[in-house]
Scaffold this motif. Sequence first.
Motif: not given
Length: 343
Positions: A60-77
Amino acid sequence: MFALIEYAVLAALWGTTLLLVPSALRAKRRLLFWFMVAFAVTMSLIADGPYAFVDGLLGGVDVTYFIFHATAIICVSLFDCLIQAAVSKAGLTSKRKRIALWGATGLILVQAALFFGSGWEIDNIQFSGPGNWSQLVYSFTTWIALIVLAISTMVACSTDYKRQSDTTLKAALVIIAAGCAVVSLYVVVQMGVAINRATGGTQVSVTVDFLSVACPLLAPVLLSVGLGLRLLVGVSRNLSDAGRSRRLLWKVTPLWERLLADRPELSIEAPTSRVALCVRGSHALHLHRRYVEVRDCLLLHPDESLSAREAKLIQRIEEHIRQASDASHRTTNDSRTDEHQNA
């Protein structure tokens, strides 16, 4: 109502991803498979339910927010690699792979430094208030990458549309381009919301709220349908060609056996029953080989007589092999994409 649509969209997205599992296990379309996995994860984390569930598992420390953006960058790549492999004459080059790899890695490292080096209070995946410029920069690294990719994909679809003659493939390209347009609209809306909140704004219009909810629902549907349709066209063509190859192989085998019965030296084929031969995966190779050996036998022994039915069968095989060769030339880019799935 929106929740039902949201989960239906996610189910369709994950369903499309699962359809690619057999191909991925056969070492084909792996790049497309990993893109769909990353895309499905990213779109799932936009929904409140999956986001809260994953974030709860992570403390519950909002690390999911970071994961969301990281997977979005991986999608782009990954999607950039797919597009380049499909539309570039040189295919997916080593240089392009390195650019995609190091570009994605660099952006994720920048995001990690901003995220873990700041004390943000994140309400789901929204901006908490004015003055969070590091958070604004953080999200812009994802939004700008997404909109650049969406525009380049629409350009690639437009270019490929002019080269295609198949109506279904053209429809798939139009649907993919529409999905990218919706992604672009969503990015523009989110960038506007981010700037508004960072400069002290507290409210957004009903239209912006509607687009913020509707775009993430519509975009994955369009992209999934477009990519799925493109995949189904390829699969249906392969099944049709395979079925025709097997039928022709079944019909030409008696003629091949008769002509080469007294001339085994002309053949490199091992004796195999017609049933076993047609069930094997190398039916196209055996058909081509037996056709060549039949032609060689007729050239070396012109006194051999053929019935009208047998002569017509040879013509049909010639036409089938020629069509398969033409199709192979037309889909060089698709084949090249498969060739790089293990990259």
